[in-house]
Write a protein that holds these residues in place. Structure first.
Motif, PDB file in Angstrom:
ATOM      1  N   GLU A 117       0.813  -1.187   0.000  1.00  0.00           N
ATOM      2  CA  GLU A 117       0.000   0.000   0.000  1.00  0.00           C
ATOM      3  C   GLU A 117       0.862   1.259   0.000  1.00  0.00           C
ATOM      4  O   GLU A 117       0.532   2.231  -0.676  1.00  0.00           O
ATOM      5  N   HIS A 127       2.121   1.855  -3.501  1.00  0.00           N
ATOM      6  CA  HIS A 127       1.064   2.327  -4.393  1.00  0.00           C
ATOM      7  C   HIS A 127       0.686   3.784  -4.095  1.00  0.00           C
ATOM      8  O   HIS A 127       0.374   4.539  -5.011  1.00  0.00           O
ATOM      9  N   LEU A 153       5.059   0.697  -8.598  1.00  0.00           N
ATOM     10  CA  LEU A 153       4.540  -0.654  -8.812  1.00  0.00           C
ATOM     11  C   LEU A 153       5.392  -1.656  -8.035  1.00  0.00           C
ATOM     12  O   LEU A 153       6.613  -1.528  -7.975  1.00  0.00           O
ATOM     13  N   GLY A 210       0.076 -11.837  -6.124  1.00  0.00           N
ATOM     14  CA  GLY A 210      -1.092 -10.975  -6.276  1.00  0.00           C
ATOM     15  C   GLY A 210      -1.775 -10.724  -4.945  1.00  0.00           C
ATOM     16  O   GLY A 210      -2.232  -9.611  -4.660  1.00  0.00           O
ATOM     17  N   GLY A 253      -0.169  -8.029  -3.014  1.00  0.00           N
ATOM     18  CA  GLY A 253      -0.211  -6.683  -3.575  1.00  0.00           C
ATOM     19  C   GLY A 253       0.667  -6.454  -4.775  1.00  0.00           C
ATOM     20  O   GLY A 253       0.807  -5.325  -5.241  1.00  0.00           O
ATOM     21  N   ALA A 254       1.297  -7.514  -5.305  1.00  0.00           N
ATOM     22  CA  ALA A 254       2.181  -7.336  -6.457  1.00  0.00           C
ATOM     23  C   ALA A 254       1.391  -6.883  -7.679  1.00  0.00           C
ATOM     24  O   ALA A 254       0.288  -7.358  -7.929  1.00  0.00           O
ATOM     25  N   ASP A 255       1.982  -5.965  -8.420  1.00  0.00           N
ATOM     26  CA  ASP A 255       1.386  -5.497  -9.671  1.00  0.00           C
ATOM     27  C   ASP A 255       1.880  -6.329 -10.845  1.00  0.00           C
ATOM     28  O   ASP A 255       1.159  -6.564 -11.807  1.00  0.00           O
ATOM     29  N   ILE A 256       3.134  -6.770 -10.747  1.00  0.00           N
ATOM     30  CA  ILE A 256       3.759  -7.570 -11.802  1.00  0.00           C
ATOM     31  C   ILE A 256       4.474  -8.734 -11.136  1.00  0.00           C
ATOM     32  O   ILE A 256       5.098  -8.586 -10.082  1.00  0.00           O
ATOM     33  N   THR A 314       0.530  -9.978 -14.685  1.00  0.00           N
ATOM     34  CA  THR A 314       0.260  -8.646 -14.182  1.00  0.00           C
ATOM     35  C   THR A 314      -1.214  -8.503 -13.854  1.00  0.00           C
ATOM     36  O   THR A 314      -2.028  -9.351 -14.235  1.00  0.00           O
ATOM     37  N   ARG A 315      -1.540  -7.463 -13.171  1.00  0.00           N
ATOM     38  CA  ARG A 315      -2.947  -7.158 -12.899  1.00  0.00           C
ATOM     39  C   ARG A 315      -3.614  -6.771 -14.209  1.00  0.00           C
ATOM     40  O   ARG A 315      -2.977  -6.258 -15.130  1.00  0.00           O
ATOM     41  N   LYS A 342      -5.349  -4.368 -15.166  1.00  0.00           N
ATOM     42  CA  LYS A 342      -5.255  -2.977 -15.638  1.00  0.00           C
ATOM     43  C   LYS A 342      -3.924  -2.683 -16.338  1.00  0.00           C
ATOM     44  O   LYS A 342      -3.797  -1.671 -17.011  1.00  0.00           O
ATOM     45  N   TYR A 343      -2.931  -3.582 -16.214  1.00  0.00           N
ATOM     46  CA  TYR A 343      -1.639  -3.377 -16.882  1.00  0.00           C
ATOM     47  C   TYR A 343      -1.417  -4.300 -18.083  1.00  0.00           C
ATOM     48  O   TYR A 343      -0.386  -4.197 -18.739  1.00  0.00           O
TER      49      TYR A 343
END
Length: 186
Positions: A1, A4, A9, A27, A30-33, A57-58, A60-61
């Motif tokens: 958090e 972010h 990222l 994930g 909280g990992a984005d990639i 990745t999430r 959104k990416y």
């Protein structure tokens, strides 16, 4: 958090995919990639490779993921070389009206990985991780208790650990002796 909140990222790299059976997934942390190595699930190291690279990745990416990733390796003469390690299929479809994907061997590795993971299932994957770690802990304890001249260097590990051998003792001789006792060292 905290990352972010600062617009950073979180990228998680895992060199042993089985270890994810023992911890929360990237994930969920909280990992984005996420990038990782999946060779140990269904892929033998034949002639040095190929293996399975994982990249996620999430949602959104997803559209921002690179279409090509170039990796560094050594050629047959041990010279530094660069190879295309990831390319989207769309970049090759119309090239001389190709009829197949250039990544057939990578597809076979991905299939082996997928079959192995599917056969294990979530519970089996967790059990495999726990078994691997428990056996490594047992080995470290046996070394510490029974071989005072050998020191375990890293007390934090999943299933590989580093040993400091006494002066004059070659690693090759130790690995051979371990093999005589049914232990695969390397």
């Amino acid at each position: 958090e905290q990352l972010h909140e600062r617009g950073v990222l979180l990228i998680v790299a895992v060199n042993e995919i089985v270890s994810l059976g023992a911890v929360k997934g990237p994930g969920d942390m909280g990992a984005d990639i996420f990038v990782g190595e999946g060779q140990s699930l269904g892929n033998n190291l034949n002639f040095g490779g190929p293996t399975v690279g994982l990249f996620g990745t999430r949602m959104k990416y997803v559209r921002q993921m690179p279409g090509r990733i170039v990796g560094e390796t050594l050629d047959a003469d041990k010279n530094r070389a660069f190879v295309l390690t990831l390319a989207t299929r769309e970049q090759h479809i119309r090239r001389q009206k190709a009829t197949s994907n250039i990544c057939t061997s990578a597809g076979l590795c991905a299939l082996g990985f997928t079959v192995h993971l599917t056969l294990l299932g979530e519970q089996g994957f967790r059990q495999l991780a726990q078994l691997n770690h428990a056996n490594a802990c047992k080995f470290a304890d046996l070394i510490a208790k029974n071989v005072p001249s050998v020191k375990v260097l890293n007390m934090t590990f999943f299933y590989e650990l580093s040993l400091q051998l006494p002066a004059g003792r070659s690693a090759a001789a130790v690995v051979q002796k371990m093999g005589e006792h049914g232990v695969l060292g390397g």
